[in-house]
Scaffold this motif. Structure first.
Motif, PDB file in Angstrom:
ATOM      1  N   LYS A  96      -7.593   0.370   2.288  1.00  0.00           N
ATOM      2  CA  LYS A  96      -6.292   0.226   1.638  1.00  0.00           C
ATOM      3  C   LYS A  96      -5.685  -1.136   1.982  1.00  0.00           C
ATOM      4  O   LYS A  96      -5.233  -1.872   1.090  1.00  0.00           O
ATOM      5  CB  LYS A  96      -5.350   1.342   2.091  1.00  0.00           C
ATOM      6  N   THR A  97      -5.685  -1.464   3.273  1.00  0.00           N
ATOM      7  CA  THR A  97      -5.170  -2.768   3.702  1.00  0.00           C
ATOM      8  C   THR A  97      -5.989  -3.889   3.083  1.00  0.00           C
ATOM      9  O   THR A  97      -5.444  -4.910   2.651  1.00  0.00           O
ATOM     10  CB  THR A  97      -5.203  -2.879   5.235  1.00  0.00           C
TER      11      THR A  97
ATOM     12  N   ASN B  38      -3.024  -9.897  -2.668  1.00  0.00           N
ATOM     13  CA  ASN B  38      -2.118 -10.958  -2.184  1.00  0.00           C
ATOM     14  C   ASN B  38      -2.810 -12.315  -2.210  1.00  0.00           C
ATOM     15  O   ASN B  38      -2.203 -13.341  -2.538  1.00  0.00           O
ATOM     16  CB  ASN B  38      -1.654 -10.640  -0.764  1.00  0.00           C
TER      17      ASN B  38
ATOM     18  N   VAL C 187      -4.362   0.639  -3.334  1.00  0.00           N
ATOM     19  CA  VAL C 187      -3.095  -0.068  -3.134  1.00  0.00           C
ATOM     20  C   VAL C 187      -1.921   0.881  -3.294  1.00  0.00           C
ATOM     21  O   VAL C 187      -0.879   0.742  -2.632  1.00  0.00           O
ATOM     22  CB  VAL C 187      -2.989  -1.265  -4.102  1.00  0.00           C
TER      23      VAL C 187
ATOM     24  N   VAL D  93       1.173  -5.367   4.020  1.00  0.00           N
ATOM     25  CA  VAL D  93      -0.068  -4.909   4.670  1.00  0.00           C
ATOM     26  C   VAL D  93       0.232  -4.504   6.117  1.00  0.00           C
ATOM     27  O   VAL D  93       1.247  -4.867   6.686  1.00  0.00           O
ATOM     28  CB  VAL D  93      -1.151  -6.014   4.645  1.00  0.00           C
TER      29      VAL D  93
ATOM     30  N   GLU E  71       0.260   1.463  -5.805  1.00  0.00           N
ATOM     31  CA  GLU E  71       1.482   0.907  -6.383  1.00  0.00           C
ATOM     32  C   GLU E  71       1.471   1.156  -7.889  1.00  0.00           C
ATOM     33  O   GLU E  71       0.456   1.564  -8.467  1.00  0.00           O
ATOM     34  CB  GLU E  71       1.563  -0.603  -6.097  1.00  0.00           C
TER      35      GLU E  71
ATOM     36  N   PHE F   9       2.264  -7.414  -1.744  1.00  0.00           N
ATOM     37  CA  PHE F   9       2.032  -6.078  -1.207  1.00  0.00           C
ATOM     38  C   PHE F   9       2.041  -6.137   0.321  1.00  0.00           C
ATOM     39  O   PHE F   9       1.310  -6.923   0.928  1.00  0.00           O
ATOM     40  CB  PHE F   9       0.693  -5.524  -1.707  1.00  0.00           C
TER      41      PHE F   9
ATOM     42  N   SER G 238      -7.575  -3.922   0.229  1.00  0.00           N
ATOM     43  CA  SER G 238      -7.249  -4.080  -1.193  1.00  0.00           C
ATOM     44  C   SER G 238      -5.927  -4.817  -1.375  1.00  0.00           C
ATOM     45  O   SER G 238      -5.797  -5.694  -2.244  1.00  0.00           O
ATOM     46  CB  SER G 238      -7.180  -2.701  -1.859  1.00  0.00           C
ATOM     47  N   ARG G 239      -4.953  -4.493  -0.547  1.00  0.00           N
ATOM     48  CA  ARG G 239      -3.657  -5.185  -0.619  1.00  0.00           C
ATOM     49  C   ARG G 239      -3.815  -6.662  -0.252  1.00  0.00           C
ATOM     50  O   ARG G 239      -3.224  -7.535  -0.889  1.00  0.00           O
ATOM     51  CB  ARG G 239      -2.654  -4.507   0.328  1.00  0.00           C
TER      52      ARG G 239
END
Length: 572
Positions: free
Chosen positions: A445-446, A453, A535, A572, A537, A570, A448-449
């Motif tokens: 997840k981190t 970015n 992500v 992180v 969102e 996003f 992907s963010r």
């Protein structure tokens, strides 16, 4: 339970601290500190003989105290005994590195060169109460027996070089050592030069004083040398020589012992990749077998079991190896070595085995440091980013090579900074393309963010670059970015200087295909559904489609971003 674990850890740490190599190192450092102080004391002779005497009083205030005497004498006995023990256990000297042989020879030369000097100073002081001042020492060496002045100067240099080599072999595996090496190297050269210069200057001053008959008579009257001192000193030296010759004889006997013992036993077959085989005599380590069979094998520390660069994966015959020692376990744990890994220099087979060296033969000290586990090869879910300049080939055909190189380097710098500032790892530059990995040390997840970015930052950096180079560019540069996330194999791959951390697997190919799709959709960024889901969102405002990706059975959902600069940041 916690108390038991704590006691177990303490017992392990205590056992590690009492390892022979640790004690040998500690005793060597004590002797090196003593020698450094001795050289500094000699260097005071550049000021005057009196300065040498004052320095001697300060120097001996500790080393001739009870604690200092115990420390020094203990260090001498332990260092000599443990080095001798190590030499006795060496099954073969032929495969030792030249630097190790050189250091051993220097070490063997020190006792016979220094034994008479030690007897004439410290031992004579303890037995006869002689005040072994610098005046006494310089008279004995420089005036009475000039050959001894030369021999002691040679001994000083030999002892210093031997100690410096030992310190270098120990410290070179420390990450910070390279930064201070020039300073230490300079000091290692300057100190013996100052010491010898001070010794000669002090000796010349002593010679002038001894030319004064009145001063000389008063000196000898105060010294009150016993008449049998010289005979006693040389006879004691001869006993020391006899002990040294006996020790050398024992080393020769140990060579004969190891030769007879292992020639009677069946050779071991050690198999390497590419069907290479070495027939090794019993008792040889895997590293020694590699060296015997001319198999390139890394070993930065020279087989001392410190650096881990010789580590191998045992594919067959694990049960035919000696158990790993505490020392080996500690080194393997330090580098996060996976199961089935051994240090080649510490592993002695008792039968046929198969091994795979894990590092290239050209491995450097850097590979000896504690490194992330994924460098060994690991399956991880990470985000992969591909980026490519649009129509750059046409641009390069219209410009001089200098202009092309200038622009592409500016592009790589801007993109590289954008990726690294957002936590990415620059994998490689391919022509005018960039590959980056996110999440080597984070969750997906981190990752992907971070990747989204980075895409936003890359678009912003490209805009800055276009503004800066607008007079040099026929048209603004355009970029296409593709991002996907998935399970890949990550590790340090390549050959020689082309080795780097990279990833292989279907998600890497998918990310590359998404980057190529940006041409078809005239967009700046395309990322997959999986990235969007991780992500977590709202991407409802973005164009969403399903596309067929070569190499994939099912269609892949993608989000199309015309201008990546409009993406939100996003957290992180």
């Amino acid at each position: 339970m916690k108390t038991a674990k704590g006691l177990k850890r303490f017992a392990l740490s205590f056992r590690m601290a009492l390892r022979p190599d640790r004690i040998r190192l500690a005793s060597g450092l004590v002797l090196m500190i003593f020698l450094t102080g001795h050289l500094l004391n000699h260097a005071l002779g550049l000021i005057s003989l009196n300065a040498m005497e004052v320095g001697r009083d300060i120097f001996l205030a500790f080393w001739r105290s009870v604690p200092g005497t115990i420390l020094l004498l203990g260090a001498i006995i332990l260092h000599i005994a443990l080095v001798f023990y190590k030499l006795l256990r060496h099954r073969s000297y032929r495969r030792l590195a030249g630097r190790d042989i050189f250091q051993i020879i220097l070490g063997l030369l020190i006792p016979p060169l220094l034994v008479l000097h030690i007897i004439g100073t410290r031992v004579a002081h303890e037995v006869y109460g002689i005040e072994d001042s610098y005046s006494y020492v310089l008279f004995s060496l420089w005036i009475a027996t000039p050959i001894q002045a030369l021999l002691q100067s040679v001994a000083l240099i030999i002892a210093w070089v031997h100690g410096c080599l030992g310190v270098h072999f120990w410290l070179r595996l420390k990450p910070w050592y390279g930064k201070i090496l020039p300073v230490l190297y300079s000091l290692a050269l300057i100190l013996p030069v100052l010491s010898l210069s001070g010794f000669i200057n002090g000796a010349n001053e002593a010679e002038r004083l001894f030319a004064d008959t009145e001063w000389r008579d008063a000196f000898f009257a105060r010294l009150n040398l016993p008449p049998d001192l010289i005979g006693w000193a040389y006879s004691t030296r001869d006993i020391g020589f006899q002990v040294m010759f006996a020790a050398l004889g024992l080393l020769v006997i140990s060579r004969v012992y190891w030769t007879i013992r292992y020639r009677r036993r069946k050779v071991n077959v050690i198999s390497y990749p590419e069907e290479k085989v070495v027939l090794a005599a019993p008792g040889l380590s895997i590293l020694e077998a590699s060296q015997l069979g001319n198999i390139p094998h890394a070993s930065v520390c020279g087989g001392r079991g410190r650096c881990s660069t010789c580590r191998v994966r045992i594919t067959e015959g694990w049960d035919k190896l000696n158990p790993p020692s505490d020392k080996e376990i500690a080194v393997l744990r330090r580098v996060g070595a996976p199961e089935g890994t051994r240090l080649a220099c510490q592993s002695i087979p008792s039968g046929d085995i198969s091994v795979i060296p894990l590092l290239p033969a050209t491995a450097t000290v850097r590979q000896a440091f504690n490194q992330p586990a994924y460098l060994q090869g690991q399956e991880r879910e990470i985000a992969i980013l591909f980026a490519d300049l649009r129509a750059f080939t046409k641009f390069s055909e219209q410009k001089l090579p200098y202009d092309v190189v200038f622009v592409i380097n500016q592009y790589f710098r801007h993109m590289g900074e954008a990726i690294e500032q957002n936590g990415g790892h620059l994998d490689k530059f391919i022509g005018d393309g960039v590959m980056a990995l996110f999440g080597l040390n984070e969750n997906s997840k981190t990752a992907s963010r971070m990747a989204l970015n980075a895409a936003r930052s890359m678009a912003e950096e490209l805009e800055i670059m276009n503004q800066n180079l607008k007079l040099d560019l026929p048209a603004p540069l355009k970029i296409g970015i593709g991002i996907h996330v998935g399970q890949v194999i990550v590790g340090q791959m390549g050959y020689g200087s082309a080795t780097s951390v990279t990833a292989i697997g279907d998600p890497v190919n998918t990310a590359s295909r998404l980057e190529a799709l940006t041409k078809e959709y005239s967009s700046q960024l395309i990322f997959s559904d999986k990235v969007a889901n991780l992500v977590a969102e709202d991407f409802s405002e973005l164009q969403h489609e399903s596309v067929d990706i070569r190499g994939r059975v099912e269609p892949l959902g993608i989000y199309i971003v015309k201008n990546a600069r409009r993406l939100p940041y996003f957290t992180v």
